[in-house]
Design a protein around this motif. Sequence first.
Motif, PDB file in Angstrom:
ATOM      1  N   GLU A  47      43.352  47.782  38.953  1.00  0.00           N
ATOM      2  CA  GLU A  47      44.011  46.629  39.561  1.00  0.00           C
ATOM      3  C   GLU A  47      45.541  46.707  39.500  1.00  0.00           C
ATOM      4  OE1 GLU A  47      42.480  44.371  41.328  1.00  0.00           O
ATOM      5  OE2 GLU A  47      40.527  45.188  40.868  1.00  0.00           O
ATOM      6  N   SER A  58      49.062  47.319  40.727  1.00  0.00           N
ATOM      7  CA  SER A  58      49.661  47.416  42.065  1.00  0.00           C
ATOM      8  C   SER A  58      50.547  48.650  42.155  1.00  0.00           C
ATOM      9  CB  SER A  58      50.488  46.163  42.362  1.00  0.00           C
ATOM     10  OG  SER A  58      51.628  46.138  41.534  1.00  0.00           O
ATOM     11  N   ASP A  75      43.338  42.170  34.093  1.00  0.00           N
ATOM     12  CA  ASP A  75      42.900  41.987  35.479  1.00  0.00           C
ATOM     13  C   ASP A  75      41.783  42.949  35.866  1.00  0.00           C
ATOM     14  OD1 ASP A  75      44.649  39.947  35.859  1.00  0.00           O
ATOM     15  OD2 ASP A  75      46.101  41.098  37.014  1.00  0.00           O
ATOM     16  N   ALA A  88      40.699  40.172  38.696  1.00  0.00           N
ATOM     17  CA  ALA A  88      41.607  40.085  39.844  1.00  0.00           C
ATOM     18  C   ALA A  88      40.839  39.824  41.142  1.00  0.00           C
ATOM     19  CB  ALA A  88      42.422  41.362  39.962  1.00  0.00           C
ATOM     20  N   GLN A  89      39.693  40.474  41.328  1.00  0.00           N
ATOM     21  CA  GLN A  89      38.884  40.240  42.524  1.00  0.00           C
ATOM     22  C   GLN A  89      38.391  38.799  42.568  1.00  0.00           C
ATOM     23  OE1 GLN A  89      35.927  43.257  41.909  1.00  0.00           O
ATOM     24  NE2 GLN A  89      36.868  44.668  43.390  1.00  0.00           N
ATOM     25  N   ARG A 115      39.839  36.205  41.172  1.00  0.00           N
ATOM     26  CA  ARG A 115      40.992  35.356  41.469  1.00  0.00           C
ATOM     27  C   ARG A 115      41.323  35.388  42.959  1.00  0.00           C
ATOM     28  NH1 ARG A 115      45.123  37.977  39.177  1.00  0.00           N
ATOM     29  NH2 ARG A 115      44.297  37.568  37.127  1.00  0.00           N
ATOM     30  N   LYS A 116      41.268  36.570  43.573  1.00  0.00           N
ATOM     31  CA  LYS A 116      41.534  36.683  45.014  1.00  0.00           C
ATOM     32  C   LYS A 116      40.494  35.928  45.828  1.00  0.00           C
ATOM     33  CE  LYS A 116      43.839  41.147  44.703  1.00  0.00           C
ATOM     34  NZ  LYS A 116      43.684  42.602  44.906  1.00  0.00           N
ATOM     35  N   ASP A 173      41.241  32.236  45.545  1.00  0.00           N
ATOM     36  CA  ASP A 173      42.405  31.886  46.366  1.00  0.00           C
ATOM     37  C   ASP A 173      42.036  31.843  47.847  1.00  0.00           C
ATOM     38  OD1 ASP A 173      43.945  31.688  44.105  1.00  0.00           O
ATOM     39  OD2 ASP A 173      44.897  33.656  44.341  1.00  0.00           O
ATOM     40  N   ALA A 174      41.214  32.816  48.295  1.00  0.00           N
ATOM     41  CA  ALA A 174      40.795  32.838  49.701  1.00  0.00           C
ATOM     42  C   ALA A 174      39.927  31.628  50.019  1.00  0.00           C
ATOM     43  CB  ALA A 174      40.034  34.133  50.004  1.00  0.00           C
TER      44      ALA A 174
END
Length: 157
Positions: free
Chosen positions: A54, A56, A108, A132-133, A135-136, A139-140
Amino acid sequence: MYRIGSIVLMLALAGSAHALAATSKDAVQMGGAKPVSEQIREVELALAGEKYSEVSLADKSAVQASLNQIRTQMGDHERVEQLSPPAQVAIFNEQEKINTILTRAHADSRLVCRREKTVGSNMTSNNCMTVAQRRKAQDAARKNMMEGNRSQLKPLD
C-alpha cells in the motif's frame, strides 16, 4: 556541553527506536544494532515485497531519497556511532522519515477479513481487504451516497 548533547542524542535515538518497535512489531524499522548497510538492504527488500503493497509512489520515492542521504552521510563507515554528532543527527532525521512512512504503510497493508452476509441471502462469506482498500471502499460508498442524495434534491423555484 557538547558531550552532554551527544549523550542526550544517543538516548533519544535508543528511546525512539524502542518506542517504534513497541508500536509496530512486524514493521521494518531503521535504527538498531545492525550495520546501516544491512538495515538499508532490509528496507529496500521490504518495499519490493508484498508486505508494503500500500506504499504510494511518492512515499517510495521519499524513502529512497532518505536511504540515499544515509548512504552519502555514512561514506565508508559501518555504524552511526562512528560519525560526527552533526552527521548522526542528519542520519537520525532521515531514519525517522523512513520509520514514519514504513509504520503507516505497514498498518495500511494489514489484511483484515470479515464474515459478512450477502444481501438477500443467509449464507455468509469471507470478505478480505487491506485496511487501505477498506478505507477506499468506505470513501467511495460515502461519495456515492452524497451524489445520490444530491440528484434527488429538487431546486427551489
